[in-house]
Design a protein around this motif. Structure first.
Motif, PDB file in Angstrom:
ATOM      1  N   UNK A 185       5.189 118.161 -12.416  1.00 45.53           N
ATOM      2  CA  UNK A 185       4.945 118.711 -11.077  1.00 45.53           C
ATOM      3  C   UNK A 185       6.076 119.614 -10.610  1.00 45.53           C
ATOM      4  N   UNK A 186       7.307 119.268 -10.972  1.00 51.17           N
ATOM      5  CA  UNK A 186       8.442 120.113 -10.605  1.00 51.17           C
ATOM      6  C   UNK A 186       8.345 121.477 -11.283  1.00 51.17           C
ATOM      7  N   UNK A 187       7.989 121.484 -12.558  1.00 49.71           N
ATOM      8  CA  UNK A 187       7.860 122.750 -13.279  1.00 49.71           C
ATOM      9  C   UNK A 187       6.701 123.576 -12.726  1.00 49.71           C
ATOM     10  N   UNK A 188       5.588 122.915 -12.424  1.00 44.65           N
ATOM     11  CA  UNK A 188       4.443 123.631 -11.847  1.00 44.65           C
ATOM     12  C   UNK A 188       4.821 124.230 -10.493  1.00 44.65           C
ATOM     13  N   UNK A 226      -3.408 122.619  -9.494  1.00 43.81           N
ATOM     14  CA  UNK A 226      -4.320 122.770  -8.367  1.00 43.81           C
ATOM     15  C   UNK A 226      -3.673 122.350  -7.040  1.00 43.81           C
ATOM     16  N   UNK A 227      -2.505 121.724  -7.122  1.00 43.66           N
ATOM     17  CA  UNK A 227      -1.816 121.288  -5.903  1.00 43.66           C
ATOM     18  C   UNK A 227      -0.866 122.351  -5.357  1.00 43.66           C
ATOM     19  N   UNK A 228      -0.622 123.392  -6.128  1.00 43.74           N
ATOM     20  CA  UNK A 228       0.381 124.377  -5.712  1.00 43.74           C
ATOM     21  C   UNK A 228      -0.030 125.040  -4.403  1.00 43.74           C
ATOM     22  N   UNK A 241       5.889 117.820  -3.383  1.00 43.51           N
ATOM     23  CA  UNK A 241       7.200 117.185  -3.218  1.00 43.51           C
ATOM     24  C   UNK A 241       8.329 118.071  -3.706  1.00 43.51           C
ATOM     25  N   UNK A 242       8.006 119.110  -4.444  1.00 36.51           N
ATOM     26  CA  UNK A 242       9.027 120.009  -4.990  1.00 36.51           C
ATOM     27  C   UNK A 242       8.964 121.401  -4.358  1.00 36.51           C
ATOM     28  N   UNK A 243       8.194 121.508  -3.273  1.00 39.76           N
ATOM     29  CA  UNK A 243       8.101 122.765  -2.542  1.00 39.76           C
ATOM     30  C   UNK A 243       8.556 122.555  -1.097  1.00 39.76           C
ATOM     31  N   UNK A 244       9.118 123.599  -0.512  1.00 37.27           N
ATOM     32  CA  UNK A 244       9.517 123.565   0.889  1.00 37.27           C
ATOM     33  C   UNK A 244       8.703 124.606   1.647  1.00 37.27           C
ATOM     34  N   UNK A 245       8.571 124.373   2.945  1.00 34.28           N
ATOM     35  CA  UNK A 245       7.827 125.298   3.785  1.00 34.28           C
ATOM     36  C   UNK A 245       8.729 125.816   4.898  1.00 34.28           C
ATOM     37  N   UNK A 248      -1.909 116.643 -17.323  1.00 29.51           N
ATOM     38  CA  UNK A 248      -1.094 116.467 -16.113  1.00 29.51           C
ATOM     39  C   UNK A 248      -0.751 117.825 -15.512  1.00 29.51           C
ATOM     40  N   UNK A 249      -0.418 118.785 -16.356  1.00 34.16           N
ATOM     41  CA  UNK A 249      -0.083 120.139 -15.884  1.00 34.16           C
ATOM     42  C   UNK A 249      -1.292 120.794 -15.209  1.00 34.16           C
TER      43      UNK A 249
END
Length: 436
Positions: free
Chosen positions: A150-153, A103-105, A388-392, A97-98
């Protein structure tokens, strides 16, 4: 075994399919009122309300909110206690999962236009995310991995997990999963009160920026009510699976694939679509023979009787039309050339390609997230992910020449909207021509 049988050639097919797949999100007024009261109490009384509700709903005898907090040593102890096979499975699933989510970062980017103006996008993680995990009988360590990793990544500063402990009983595998996923803080509080605490914060529970994770009707309603104060992942409906098969897969496999979602709860939906009438009969026979072997036989029977279906289509092209009409949470393409057929899919939460890719693998360890849009919301939404855990944040930095050129464009537009201050603010930056 009872389930619906439909054919696309029937005159009433559209009406029957619409009735079968309809899912009402009509809110229970009593639940909404009760949740609103709980949220208000937590906002006003903080930890005192948390302790009161925890003792009442979870049959505990907590004296102080600090007793609800688990240290990381508790998580590590749970990881050491669970069977070695379970630990290894958790760790291998977490690694997959990690790796997938890494690859989505998204990365920040910028460029300069011809006037030297800097334009770009700065990507930053959330400061803190809250993960809700059901307790008691409904314990899903896989959901801990899918929500926390996903939050940790993404680089979230702190991941806070809340989960009820009815009668003071904690689920070791859930705690072990929290240890494997690197959860920063675990607090044994659940229900609407946990959601309210995550949204507004108390002395014990820190306020978060986003709340993710599944829960019962009270948790779902609480997430709905706190949205706006914090972000949420989604308001999820019952689990769904749509299987498209060309008739060449073992019918026992397909029957069990349908059951894998039907066993979640009585409102889950499992549908098979095929152009092969004989194959549909074979799957029906497999279902009748296999359902007595399941631990959740009663749930599966109810689900299949109420919302399950075997649908006969004219051909595989018509099957794909139905796929995009239903926009399923989980889609299995159990057929030859599945990868090519997948190119015709516009709406689906997750697509499982070929006869050897059951949905169950995606639930646990394939790598992609199992938090998926339900109730046809795949038409406009996507699986939970790092994004979902990143802002732009947009970046704009003008040189004097660049500001002057942009101001000459902004000024007439602002005046056309009667926004004089906008126009004059821009006009101050227009470079004056040198005097002769």
């Amino acid at each position: 075994m009872k389930t619906h049988r439909l054919a696309t050639t029937e005159a009433d097919f559209d009406a029957r399919l619409a009735a079968l797949t309809a899912w009402s999100e009509e809110r229970d007024a009593e639940v909404a009122t009760r949740v609103s009261e709980i949220i208000r109490a937590v906002r006003e009384r903080g930890d005192e309300a948390l302790v009161e509700y925890t003792n009442r709903f979870d049959r505990r005898n907590v004296q102080h909110a600090s007793e609800l907090v688990l240290g990381k040593e508790v998580l590590q102890a749970a990881l050491a206690r669970i069977p070695q096979a379970h630990r290894e499975a958790l760790e291998m699933a977490a690694e997959r999962v990690r790796e997938y989510h890494s690859r989505q970062r998204q990365e920040s980017w910028q460029y300069h236009d011809e006037d030297g103006t800097l334009l770009g996008q700065q990507v930053t993680p959330l400061d803190r995310a809250g993960l809700y995990v059901p307790g008691g009988k409904a314990a899903y360590p896989s959901s801990v991995l899918m929500n926390a990793l996903p939050a940790k990544v993404a680089g979230v500063g702190e991941v806070v997990l809340v989960s009820p402990a009815p009668d003071g009983v904690l689920n070791d595998t859930v705690l072990a999963a929290a240890a494997v996923a690197g959860v920063d803080r675990v607090i044994t509080v659940g229900g609407a009160q946990a959601v309210a605490a995550l949204a507004w914060g108390t002395d014990t529970v820190p306020a978060v920026d986003k709340i993710v994770g599944p829960g019962n009707i009270y948790v779902a309603e609480a997430k709905r009510q706190v949205f706006g104060k914090v972000g949420i992942d989604m308001i999820a409906g019952p689990s769904e699976i749509l299987v498209v098969c060309d008739g060449k897969t073992d019918p026992d496999w397909i029957a069990m694939d349908l059951f894998s979602q039907a066993e979640h709860d009585e409102e889950a939906q499992a549908i098979l679509v095929s152009p092969d009438a004989d194959f549909l009969d074979q799957v029906a026979a497999s279902m009748a023979r296999l359902v007595p072997t399941l631990e959740r036989e009663d749930i599966v029977r109810t689900s299949m009787a109420n919302r399950g279906a075997l649908i006969l289509a004219r051909d595989l092209d018509e099957c794909m039309v139905l796929v995009n009409r239903l926009a399923p949470e989980h889609l299995e393409l159990s057929m030859d050339d599945a990868e090519q057929w997948a190119k015709k899919v516009r709406h689906a939460g997750a697509i499982f390609l070929g006869r050897h890719t059951p949905e169950a693998l995606g639930d646990y360890c394939a790598g992609p997230n199992h938090v998926l849009p339900t109730s046809a919301t795949a038409r406009f939404s996507s699986p939970l992910g790092v994004y979902d855990f990143q802002k732009r944040s947009s970046l704009i930095g003008c040189t004097p020449a660049g500001a002057s050129r942009l101001a000459s464009i902004a000024s007439p537009l602002a005046r056309s909207e009667s926004l004089t201050a906008h126009a004059r603010s821009a006009e101050y930056r227009i470079l004056k021509a040198p005097e002769a």
